[in-house]
Design an enzyme around this catalytic site. Sequence first.
Site, PDB file in Angstrom:
ATOM      1  N   HIS A  54       0.840  -1.202   0.000  1.00  0.00           N
ATOM      2  CA  HIS A  54       0.000   0.000   0.000  1.00  0.00           C
ATOM      3  C   HIS A  54       0.880   1.260   0.000  1.00  0.00           C
ATOM      4  O   HIS A  54       0.651   2.196  -0.758  1.00  0.00           O
ATOM      5  CB  HIS A  54      -0.913  -0.038   1.232  1.00  0.00           C
ATOM      6  CG  HIS A  54      -1.706   1.201   1.479  1.00  0.00           C
ATOM      7  ND1 HIS A  54      -3.020   1.346   1.090  1.00  0.00           N
ATOM      8  CD2 HIS A  54      -1.370   2.365   2.064  1.00  0.00           C
ATOM      9  CE1 HIS A  54      -3.453   2.548   1.435  1.00  0.00           C
ATOM     10  NE2 HIS A  54      -2.464   3.190   2.027  1.00  0.00           N
ATOM     11  N   GLU A  55       1.909   1.246   0.841  1.00  0.00           N
ATOM     12  CA  GLU A  55       2.804   2.410   0.913  1.00  0.00           C
ATOM     13  C   GLU A  55       3.595   2.566  -0.388  1.00  0.00           C
ATOM     14  O   GLU A  55       3.808   3.668  -0.884  1.00  0.00           O
ATOM     15  CB  GLU A  55       3.768   2.279   2.094  1.00  0.00           C
ATOM     16  CG  GLU A  55       3.093   2.189   3.462  1.00  0.00           C
ATOM     17  CD  GLU A  55       2.135   3.329   3.737  1.00  0.00           C
ATOM     18  OE1 GLU A  55       2.273   4.399   3.110  1.00  0.00           O
ATOM     19  OE2 GLU A  55       1.213   3.159   4.545  1.00  0.00           O
TER      20      GLU A  55
ATOM     21  N   GLU B 237      -6.416   6.831  -1.167  1.00  0.00           N
ATOM     22  CA  GLU B 237      -6.305   5.658  -0.286  1.00  0.00           C
ATOM     23  C   GLU B 237      -6.867   4.422  -0.993  1.00  0.00           C
ATOM     24  O   GLU B 237      -6.248   3.364  -0.998  1.00  0.00           O
ATOM     25  CB  GLU B 237      -7.052   5.886   1.032  1.00  0.00           C
ATOM     26  CG  GLU B 237      -6.390   6.885   1.966  1.00  0.00           C
ATOM     27  CD  GLU B 237      -4.936   6.555   2.263  1.00  0.00           C
ATOM     28  OE1 GLU B 237      -4.608   5.374   2.456  1.00  0.00           O
ATOM     29  OE2 GLU B 237      -4.116   7.484   2.283  1.00  0.00           O
TER      30      GLU B 237
ATOM     31  N   HIS C 266       1.525   4.236  -2.890  1.00  0.00           N
ATOM     32  CA  HIS C 266       1.501   5.695  -2.722  1.00  0.00           C
ATOM     33  C   HIS C 266       2.704   6.319  -3.431  1.00  0.00           C
ATOM     34  O   HIS C 266       2.592   7.365  -4.068  1.00  0.00           O
ATOM     35  CB  HIS C 266       1.554   6.069  -1.241  1.00  0.00           C
ATOM     36  CG  HIS C 266       0.212   6.092  -0.571  1.00  0.00           C
ATOM     37  ND1 HIS C 266      -0.893   6.674  -1.142  1.00  0.00           N
ATOM     38  CD2 HIS C 266      -0.200   5.610   0.624  1.00  0.00           C
ATOM     39  CE1 HIS C 266      -1.929   6.553  -0.319  1.00  0.00           C
ATOM     40  NE2 HIS C 266      -1.525   5.892   0.758  1.00  0.00           N
TER      41      HIS C 266
END
Lengths: 499, 186
Positions: free
Chosen positions: A142-143, A224, A146
């Site tokens: 997930h990071e 997100e 980003h």
Amino acid sequence: MYEQIARNKRHSALLVLAVVILLMVLGAVFAGAVEAPWWTGLAGASVAAGITFLISYYGGSAILLGVSGARPIQKRDHPQLFNVVEEMAIASGLPMPRIYIIEDSAPNAFATGRSPDQAAIAVTRGLLNKLSRDELQGVIAHEMAHIQNFDIRLSMLLAVLVGSIALLCDLFLRMVRHVRIGGDDDDRGSAGLQVFFLALGLLLAIVAPIFAKLLELAVSRRREYLADATGALLTRYPEGLASALQKISDDPEVLEVANRATQHLYIINPIKSFEERAAGLFDTHPPIQDRIRRLHEMAFKGDSRPASAVSTAGSAAPTVSGAASAAASAIAGTPGPAPAGLPDAEAPLPPAATDVTAAADVLKAVGPLAAAAHPPCPRCQEPLLTGGLGRFPMFGCRQCGGIWLGGAAFETLLREAPEKLDAADHRFPNLIGYGWDRVSGRKCPTCAQALVPYQVTEPAALWLDRCPQCSGLWFDDGELSAIAGTARREQQVSQATRI
Amino acid sequence: MVAAVLLVVIGITVALILFFVGGYNRLITLRNRAKNAWSQVDVQLKRRHDLIPNLVETVKGYLKHEREVLENVVKARQQAIDVRGVAETAQAENMLSQTLRSLFAVVENYPDLKANQNMLALQEELTSTENKIAFARQFYNDQVMAYNTVIQQVPWSVFANTFNFEEMEFFEVEEAAQREAPKVTF
């Protein structure tokens, strides 16, 4: 998943454009109201925004890491974290980011840096202690997403734009007191125009900052979802992140190093408590349950790796008690908001369980399970994934590839659809390479009783583990397939001879 | 009039040249990306090969009676090092994965060995390397797909033929072989 990412990018671009236009309109209107040339306001606003942006662009990430008390680590400090990050860097084709640990027992993580070359990922000690390897991988993915999507730059850009709008409006409200209508000009028409601009300016000065802030938050929430989807694309295993989000959101601890200025960075909003995380307009993050639901839905789209094809039961209700209540509402004739039935392992997720008898079956079978949503694997203690096989519930272990089935469910399926059992076994590949060894101390995932050895002779001779209380069976990876494969061949033979 | 036509013709020619130069460069970029992705896979495969002697060294003392399992691993490793080409490498590496899996299955029966610090560290490294191979393979396949798709599409298909842009091979995994349960006697 790809379409979701593309759509999300379009929406983000539109929102940024909206904020930029708002800033420009404000500049022009305010200038009109104070009888200055329209472009002076516009230029002033742009220059102020530019300077702020440069500062945060070059200094932002160092400031953030410093404020959060993050400490850079090397591989020897935490080999597993380092490996997981490296894996995700390889999966995304990005350079290896710097890794930081925050000494805080609340589980959370964030990424920062103006570009993939300059990126850093910070995780808390609590995250490392509380998550399994797969869950950690989901969070890191997930990071990494980003970073890959340039979200950090985007949110920085937005924060600066919104800040500039607020500043501009504030400035205007102060200046308004000193404005004289008509000024030195005798022309009544021009004065009328100025009054109009003044009124418009006042209205905008009050409404615009709120509107801009809402847009910024909307973008933050969109990003997100986007990062969740991109992350799932990297690991091809959405369940990992879903389970991590559940764990983080259930965690009672509060992150001490987070504050209002840094809250939007984290994987989960660290400031609000679980109950308060509603889908509000002023939230930096979308509601956790919605994120988890979307991840579960991704798990059912065919393009993930085999293990993820079987995922948790009711997709919006990751706890089995939730699935049970959803099933109950299906019985009452009102389809629950979430798919209630335990879906067939091969079939795509049904919109809602309408088959009342199936729902009742599920409810009966799920009864004793309600205590634990993701019970530990009898073999490797990894949290089991809940899934369904036909109308029966099933647990599978992502790590060792083992499967837990009710005794009756096994008997019925073996008789009616051995190919389903066979397929189910192949859906959980063995990632560790355990054999079919007999290990003592295994516990039933549903009633926590110690399992006892149990011999099957038909159609294949094997020793299984059986729960003396609920008569559920534990199959190590390959065992179910060995039995079901033989059964299927026998079935085929008997059918062939009948013809 | 003539001048105008000439200008239009020149304009179109320049635009076409720019278009094809751009396209050529794009093909080169895509091909290089795929090649680079392959070298990533290669790095991880080598890493695994390097880890195995270490693993064998650690395990050897304990597994007195399962010489065969160890020998299979060593043999599969040597084979994986010797082969060339994407498809052959894929096959040899799958073999190696299988032998490693059987080895770990055997290791399960030795509690002392399982608790060995060195073994634990090695297991994390090997798990991670397996993952890295899988992710590098995934990335490589994505890049190959992007490249192959472009050279199969008009007008680049014609173009690719003329300038010898060949389709690249995917790194396939034999799913069936990979999922096969390790055969362990107990």
